[in-house]
Structures are given as C-alpha cells and as structure tokens.
Write a protein that holds these residues in place. Sequence first.
Motif, mmCIF file in Angstrom:
data_model
loop_
_atom_site.group_PDB
_atom_site.id
_atom_site.type_symbol
_atom_site.label_atom_id
_atom_site.label_comp_id
_atom_site.label_asym_id
_atom_site.label_seq_id
_atom_site.Cartn_x
_atom_site.Cartn_y
_atom_site.Cartn_z
ATOM 1 N N LYS A 19 0.835 -1.212 0.000
ATOM 2 C CA LYS A 19 0.000 0.000 0.000
ATOM 3 C C LYS A 19 0.865 1.255 0.000
ATOM 4 O O LYS A 19 0.582 2.219 -0.714
ATOM 5 C CB LYS A 19 -0.967 -0.009 1.168
ATOM 6 C CG LYS A 19 -2.086 -0.996 0.970
ATOM 7 C CD LYS A 19 -3.101 -0.922 2.076
ATOM 8 C CE LYS A 19 -4.212 -1.924 1.780
ATOM 9 N NZ LYS A 19 -5.251 -1.896 2.782
ATOM 10 N N ALA A 20 1.943 1.250 0.779
ATOM 11 C CA ALA A 20 2.859 2.401 0.789
ATOM 12 C C ALA A 20 3.555 2.528 -0.560
ATOM 13 O O ALA A 20 3.773 3.644 -1.046
ATOM 14 C CB ALA A 20 3.888 2.257 1.915
ATOM 15 N N LEU A 79 4.401 5.372 -5.657
ATOM 16 C CA LEU A 79 4.483 5.296 -7.114
ATOM 17 C C LEU A 79 3.442 6.182 -7.790
ATOM 18 O O LEU A 79 3.705 6.757 -8.844
ATOM 19 C CB LEU A 79 4.346 3.846 -7.585
ATOM 20 C CG LEU A 79 5.521 2.935 -7.213
ATOM 21 C CD1 LEU A 79 5.181 1.469 -7.492
ATOM 22 C CD2 LEU A 79 6.779 3.338 -7.947
ATOM 23 N N THR A 80 2.277 6.336 -7.180
ATOM 24 C CA THR A 80 1.253 7.197 -7.774
ATOM 25 C C THR A 80 1.495 8.668 -7.444
ATOM 26 O O THR A 80 1.429 9.519 -8.322
ATOM 27 C CB THR A 80 -0.169 6.773 -7.343
ATOM 28 O OG1 THR A 80 -0.267 6.782 -5.930
ATOM 29 C CG2 THR A 80 -0.510 5.395 -7.893
ATOM 30 N N GLU A 81 1.793 8.969 -6.198
ATOM 31 C CA GLU A 81 1.940 10.369 -5.795
ATOM 32 C C GLU A 81 3.265 10.984 -6.213
ATOM 33 O O GLU A 81 3.304 12.103 -6.710
ATOM 34 C CB GLU A 81 1.745 10.511 -4.285
ATOM 35 C CG GLU A 81 0.313 10.238 -3.852
ATOM 36 C CD GLU A 81 0.107 10.371 -2.353
ATOM 37 O OE1 GLU A 81 1.036 10.801 -1.634
ATOM 38 O OE2 GLU A 81 -1.004 10.035 -1.895
ATOM 39 N N ALA A 82 4.364 10.275 -6.003
ATOM 40 C CA ALA A 82 5.679 10.843 -6.303
ATOM 41 C C ALA A 82 6.079 10.685 -7.764
ATOM 42 O O ALA A 82 6.738 11.554 -8.320
ATOM 43 C CB ALA A 82 6.751 10.196 -5.409
ATOM 44 N N ALA A 122 -1.742 -5.699 -7.820
ATOM 45 C CA ALA A 122 -2.071 -4.349 -8.282
ATOM 46 C C ALA A 122 -1.365 -4.120 -9.601
ATOM 47 O O ALA A 122 -0.316 -4.706 -9.870
ATOM 48 C CB ALA A 122 -1.630 -3.308 -7.257
ATOM 49 N N GLU A 123 -1.962 -3.278 -10.418
ATOM 50 C CA GLU A 123 -1.355 -2.883 -11.685
ATOM 51 C C GLU A 123 -1.328 -1.368 -11.733
ATOM 52 O O GLU A 123 -2.349 -0.713 -11.525
ATOM 53 C CB GLU A 123 -2.165 -3.443 -12.864
ATOM 54 C CG GLU A 123 -2.151 -4.950 -12.904
ATOM 55 C CD GLU A 123 -3.052 -5.539 -13.975
ATOM 56 O OE1 GLU A 123 -3.570 -4.786 -14.823
ATOM 57 O OE2 GLU A 123 -3.242 -6.770 -13.941
ATOM 58 N N LEU A 124 -0.140 -0.832 -11.965
ATOM 59 C CA LEU A 124 0.052 0.608 -12.083
ATOM 60 C C LEU A 124 0.585 0.891 -13.473
ATOM 61 O O LEU A 124 1.463 0.183 -13.963
ATOM 62 C CB LEU A 124 1.039 1.113 -11.027
ATOM 63 C CG LEU A 124 0.719 0.763 -9.574
ATOM 64 C CD1 LEU A 124 1.803 1.314 -8.657
ATOM 65 C CD2 LEU A 124 -0.638 1.274 -9.161
ATOM 66 N N SER A 125 0.080 1.937 -14.093
ATOM 67 C CA SER A 125 0.493 2.221 -15.463
ATOM 68 C C SER A 125 1.139 3.595 -15.573
ATOM 69 O O SER A 125 0.874 4.502 -14.787
ATOM 70 C CB SER A 125 -0.707 2.137 -16.403
ATOM 71 O OG SER A 125 -1.698 3.072 -16.027
#
Length: 138
Positions: free
Chosen positions: A21-22, A27-30, A49-52
């Motif tokens: 979660k951290a 990865l999303t905010e910074a 989770a998948e982050l793009s």
Amino acid sequence: MTGEAAGAPTFCPTLQYRDAKAAIKQLTEAFGFGRSALYESEDGTVLHAELSYGNGVVMLGSKGGGGAYEKALGGGGPVGVYVVVADPDAHHRRAERAGAEIVMPLRDQDYGSREYTARDLEGNLWTFGTYAPVVPPV
C-alpha cells in the motif's frame, strides 16, 4: 503474435513489497503512475495491483503470503526499472516535492537522455528519462 491485445505491453515488471500500500502511494503520488487494478484480501493485503505509466505497466503485490511466486523469487530484489517520461525536469520536481529519495540527480547523459534515479521505499531503483529504446520487429 498470439495472445497480444492491441496496445497492451508485451512484458511487465513484477515486484513484491513488504508494504504494498505504501509502494502504491509512492508510485502514484511521487512518480505519477496511475492505478489501473487493485485486488485485496479480506484483511486488506494487496494480492495484486497494476500501475500504469504511458503504455507500460508494473504489477505488484505484498510479500509475506508464502505463495509459489514469492518462494521462487527467494527474497529477490532490489531491481531497477527505467520509465520513459516526456519532461524529466517536471517529473523530478514532483518526486522531490513528494519526498522521494533521489539517488542520482537529474543529468544529461552522453547517449542523449536527460534522466534521474530515485529509490522507492523498499530499495528498488526507478530511473525516469527521455531515452526511448527502439523496438525492432520480431
């Protein structure tokens, strides 16, 4: 090629984190990743989770589940991932404002890239720059 979806990446790095979660938050905010999928267990553990970013995807999950994939990794890491960004200066400012640890400052490389490298909360290195490899047809 069989199994390819139009526009889908043909490979994705996969990472495991003690605190997924951290990692997602950082990865999303910074770093500006978008969250495209999140699957959690009943107790809130991140199973997948998948982050793009652009047309790339990183898949991640929580360490400690004891599954076959985690066992095969054998505690592997840290890893390094390179992400192509259009404006590394703006990206760098965003990462700094969010408190990311910058381990290699913004710089111009001899091969024409402008880039910097940051360490995530669990030691993985993320380089963000303008170098975009050309993928030859296979």
